[in-house]
Design a protein around this motif. Structure first.
Motif, PDB file in Angstrom:
ATOM      1  N   THR A  13      33.099  30.564  45.975  1.00  0.00           N
ATOM      2  CA  THR A  13      34.064  29.609  46.525  1.00  0.00           C
ATOM      3  C   THR A  13      35.274  30.279  47.166  1.00  0.00           C
ATOM      4  N   THR A  14      35.207  31.583  47.396  1.00  0.00           N
ATOM      5  CA  THR A  14      36.293  32.256  48.093  1.00  0.00           C
ATOM      6  C   THR A  14      35.717  33.082  49.242  1.00  0.00           C
ATOM      7  N   SER A  15      36.418  33.053  50.378  1.00  0.00           N
ATOM      8  CA  SER A  15      36.029  33.856  51.533  1.00  0.00           C
ATOM      9  C   SER A  15      36.751  35.192  51.489  1.00  0.00           C
ATOM     10  N   ALA A  16      36.321  36.117  52.334  1.00  0.00           N
ATOM     11  CA  ALA A  16      36.978  37.425  52.392  1.00  0.00           C
ATOM     12  C   ALA A  16      38.445  37.258  52.798  1.00  0.00           C
ATOM     13  N   ARG A  17      38.714  36.333  53.719  1.00  0.00           N
ATOM     14  CA  ARG A  17      40.101  36.116  54.149  1.00  0.00           C
ATOM     15  C   ARG A  17      40.944  35.578  53.000  1.00  0.00           C
ATOM     16  N   THR A  18      40.386  34.633  52.229  1.00  0.00           N
ATOM     17  CA  THR A  18      41.122  34.086  51.088  1.00  0.00           C
ATOM     18  C   THR A  18      41.405  35.168  50.064  1.00  0.00           C
ATOM     19  N   ILE A  23      45.100  38.856  47.178  1.00  0.00           N
ATOM     20  CA  ILE A  23      45.454  40.232  46.831  1.00  0.00           C
ATOM     21  C   ILE A  23      46.873  40.540  47.289  1.00  0.00           C
ATOM     22  N   HIS A  24      47.219  40.109  48.498  1.00  0.00           N
ATOM     23  CA  HIS A  24      48.568  40.338  49.019  1.00  0.00           C
ATOM     24  C   HIS A  24      49.611  39.639  48.152  1.00  0.00           C
ATOM     25  N   ALA A  25      49.315  38.399  47.726  1.00  0.00           N
ATOM     26  CA  ALA A  25      50.264  37.645  46.898  1.00  0.00           C
ATOM     27  C   ALA A  25      50.477  38.325  45.555  1.00  0.00           C
ATOM     28  N   ALA A  61      40.677  39.057  36.789  1.00  0.00           N
ATOM     29  CA  ALA A  61      39.290  38.857  37.230  1.00  0.00           C
ATOM     30  C   ALA A  61      39.263  37.784  38.300  1.00  0.00           C
ATOM     31  N   LEU A  62      38.855  38.155  39.511  1.00  0.00           N
ATOM     32  CA  LEU A  62      38.701  37.212  40.612  1.00  0.00           C
ATOM     33  C   LEU A  62      37.209  36.999  40.832  1.00  0.00           C
ATOM     34  N   GLY A  63      36.700  35.896  40.309  1.00  0.00           N
ATOM     35  CA  GLY A  63      35.273  35.609  40.408  1.00  0.00           C
ATOM     36  C   GLY A  63      34.917  34.451  39.504  1.00  0.00           C
ATOM     37  N   GLY A  64      33.645  34.302  39.216  1.00  0.00           N
ATOM     38  CA  GLY A  64      33.181  33.220  38.362  1.00  0.00           C
ATOM     39  C   GLY A  64      33.118  33.630  36.898  1.00  0.00           C
ATOM     40  N   ASP A  65      32.478  32.785  36.101  1.00  0.00           N
ATOM     41  CA  ASP A  65      32.397  33.038  34.663  1.00  0.00           C
ATOM     42  C   ASP A  65      31.653  34.327  34.341  1.00  0.00           C
ATOM     43  N   GLY A  66      30.673  34.692  35.166  1.00  0.00           N
ATOM     44  CA  GLY A  66      29.943  35.933  34.926  1.00  0.00           C
ATOM     45  C   GLY A  66      30.830  37.154  35.067  1.00  0.00           C
ATOM     46  N   THR A  67      31.703  37.148  36.079  1.00  0.00           N
ATOM     47  CA  THR A  67      32.639  38.247  36.268  1.00  0.00           C
ATOM     48  C   THR A  67      33.603  38.345  35.095  1.00  0.00           C
ATOM     49  N   VAL A  68      34.119  37.188  34.664  1.00  0.00           N
ATOM     50  CA  VAL A  68      35.036  37.165  33.520  1.00  0.00           C
ATOM     51  C   VAL A  68      34.348  37.713  32.273  1.00  0.00           C
ATOM     52  N   ASN A  69      33.105  37.289  32.044  1.00  0.00           N
ATOM     53  CA  ASN A  69      32.374  37.752  30.862  1.00  0.00           C
ATOM     54  C   ASN A  69      32.216  39.264  30.871  1.00  0.00           C
ATOM     55  N   GLU A  70      31.888  39.829  32.020  1.00  0.00           N
ATOM     56  CA  GLU A  70      31.729  41.279  32.105  1.00  0.00           C
ATOM     57  C   GLU A  70      33.049  41.988  31.811  1.00  0.00           C
ATOM     58  N   VAL A  90      42.838  35.232  34.990  1.00  0.00           N
ATOM     59  CA  VAL A  90      41.645  34.791  35.702  1.00  0.00           C
ATOM     60  C   VAL A  90      42.035  34.018  36.959  1.00  0.00           C
ATOM     61  N   VAL A  91      41.430  34.392  38.078  1.00  0.00           N
ATOM     62  CA  VAL A  91      41.532  33.610  39.310  1.00  0.00           C
ATOM     63  C   VAL A  91      40.129  33.092  39.602  1.00  0.00           C
ATOM     64  N   PRO A  92      39.891  31.786  39.464  1.00  0.00           N
ATOM     65  CA  PRO A  92      38.525  31.253  39.586  1.00  0.00           C
ATOM     66  C   PRO A  92      37.966  31.384  40.991  1.00  0.00           C
ATOM     67  N   GLY A  93      36.732  31.918  41.061  1.00  0.00           N
ATOM     68  CA  GLY A  93      36.081  32.057  42.359  1.00  0.00           C
ATOM     69  C   GLY A  93      34.616  31.679  42.325  1.00  0.00           C
ATOM     70  N   GLY A  94      34.146  31.161  41.174  1.00  0.00           N
ATOM     71  CA  GLY A  94      32.734  30.789  41.040  1.00  0.00           C
ATOM     72  C   GLY A  94      32.511  29.324  41.327  1.00  0.00           C
ATOM     73  N   SER A  95      31.308  28.854  41.013  1.00  0.00           N
ATOM     74  CA  SER A  95      30.949  27.465  41.292  1.00  0.00           C
ATOM     75  C   SER A  95      31.385  26.521  40.186  1.00  0.00           C
ATOM     76  N   THR A  96      31.582  27.049  38.967  1.00  0.00           N
ATOM     77  CA  THR A  96      31.923  26.173  37.835  1.00  0.00           C
ATOM     78  C   THR A  96      33.239  26.560  37.172  1.00  0.00           C
ATOM     79  N   ASN A  97      33.448  27.841  36.870  1.00  0.00           N
ATOM     80  CA  ASN A  97      34.717  28.344  36.326  1.00  0.00           C
ATOM     81  C   ASN A  97      35.117  27.638  35.025  1.00  0.00           C
ATOM     82  N   VAL A  98      34.185  27.591  34.079  1.00  0.00           N
ATOM     83  CA  VAL A  98      34.440  26.859  32.831  1.00  0.00           C
ATOM     84  C   VAL A  98      35.591  27.484  32.053  1.00  0.00           C
ATOM     85  N   PHE A  99      35.594  28.803  31.917  1.00  0.00           N
ATOM     86  CA  PHE A  99      36.625  29.457  31.118  1.00  0.00           C
ATOM     87  C   PHE A  99      38.017  29.207  31.697  1.00  0.00           C
TER      88      PHE A  99
END
Length: 322
Positions: A13-18, A23-25, A61-70, A90-99
């Protein structure tokens, strides 16, 4: 503050531009090193490096729940130590982002970044409990390495659904809620033990619970989301307590219709219930045994087949920026 940002470039759910904007922020408020993951398990390796470094105060962690888990499994590879180890954001970037959503963060990555920066300026953090799985001594799975999970695990039906979805994703399919629903239906019609379950739940000083078809272990509530709709398999589950379990001993068409409807209409006050439903709250440790190998999932990641898994609820395991 010195921070390591772990970026999953495949976040849905995030593009390279986003990601560049985020990252800049973040870099405007802290000394930031951003690393893009390049292989499965890379986020875990980066989390371990952060845990062993004296130069990292925070890992984001910028990604989904799998990235956070790792990341979490890397941070806690030597065990929990919230006062010494870097905090997690955590910055949510997956499809569900439960955590992330269970922590109360916005589901939008830009809004979540703003909330994170506010939390850092105001010093807002909490120490949460986590779930830990391990191979059960005296079984064929005793040598299986321990693994942490942040919000949910399951042995049996729901793990089978996760495995089916992962197969489709490996073929290039996008992870969507519609895909999960379709695979859940296919898993149900292919389930050979839906009338007589093979799972037994054992815990200290209690009678075993036998013949379960499904076992969902929750570390928080809601368990997951269907779109923006939260679902409460174990409404009382909390980051501040042990683990909760929902077990079903029958999955006939009638039973699935009943419990599926209850899950879809569940609330923080009431989850699935009935003759074939078992609910346990605030458990410190228990073991799930199966007569046949069954799929295991943790935080939405399929981990293969298991016949026995021991679960431990570990309180105050991880410091999180909220």
């Amino acid at each position: 503050m010195r921070a390591l940002l772990v970026v999953n470039p495949a976040a849905t759910t995030t593009s390279a531009r986003t990601r560049d904007v985020l990252i800049h922020a973040l870099a405007s408020e802290m000394k930031l090193e951003a690393v893009t993951t390049e292989y499965r398990g890379h986020a875990r390796d980066l989390g371990r490096q952060a845990a062993e470094s004296a130069d990292v105060d925070l890992i984001v962690a910028l990604g989904g729940d799998g990235t956070v888990n790792e990341v979490v499994n890397g941070l806690l590879h030597a065990g929990p130590d919230p006062e010494r180890l870097p905090g997690l954001a955590v910055v949510p970037g997956g499809s569900t982002n439960v955590f992330a959503r269970a922590l109360g963060l916005p589901n939008d990555a830009v809004e979540a970044t703003g909330a994170l920066l506010d939390a850092l300026r105001e010093g807002r953090e909490r120490t949460v409990g986590l779930g830990l799985t391990s191979g059960t001594p005296g079984t064929d799975d005793e040598a299986v390495p321990s693994r942490w999970f942040t919000f949910n695990a399951g042995l049996g039906f729901d793990a089978g659904v996760v495995g089916r979805v992962e197969q489709h994703r490996e073929r290039g399919r996008k992870s969507t809620h519609a895909l999960y629903v379709r695979q859940a239906l296919r898993q149900f019609f292919g389930e050979t033990h839906r009338r007589h379950g093979t799972i037994t739940l054992e815990r200290p000083d209690a009678e075993p619970v036998t013949d379960l078809v499904l076992s969902i272990v929750s570390n928080t509530s809601p368990w997951t989301f269907l779109g923006n709709h939260p679902m409460y398999a174990s409404p009382k589950a909390s980051f501040d307590k042990g683990l909760d379990v929902l077990g079903l001993s029958r999955m006939t068409t009638t039973a699935v219709a009943r419990y599926g409807t209850q899950l879809l209409t569940s609330s923080p006050e009431r989850g699935p219930h009935g003759k074939h439903a078992v609910s346990l709250h605030d458990q410190d440790q228990f073991t799930l045994h199966s007569k046949v190998p069954l799929p295991l999932q943790m935080d939405g990641d399929h981990l293969g087949l298991r016949t026995s898994v021991t679960f431990t609820g570990v309180r105050r395991a991880l410091r999180v920026i909220v």
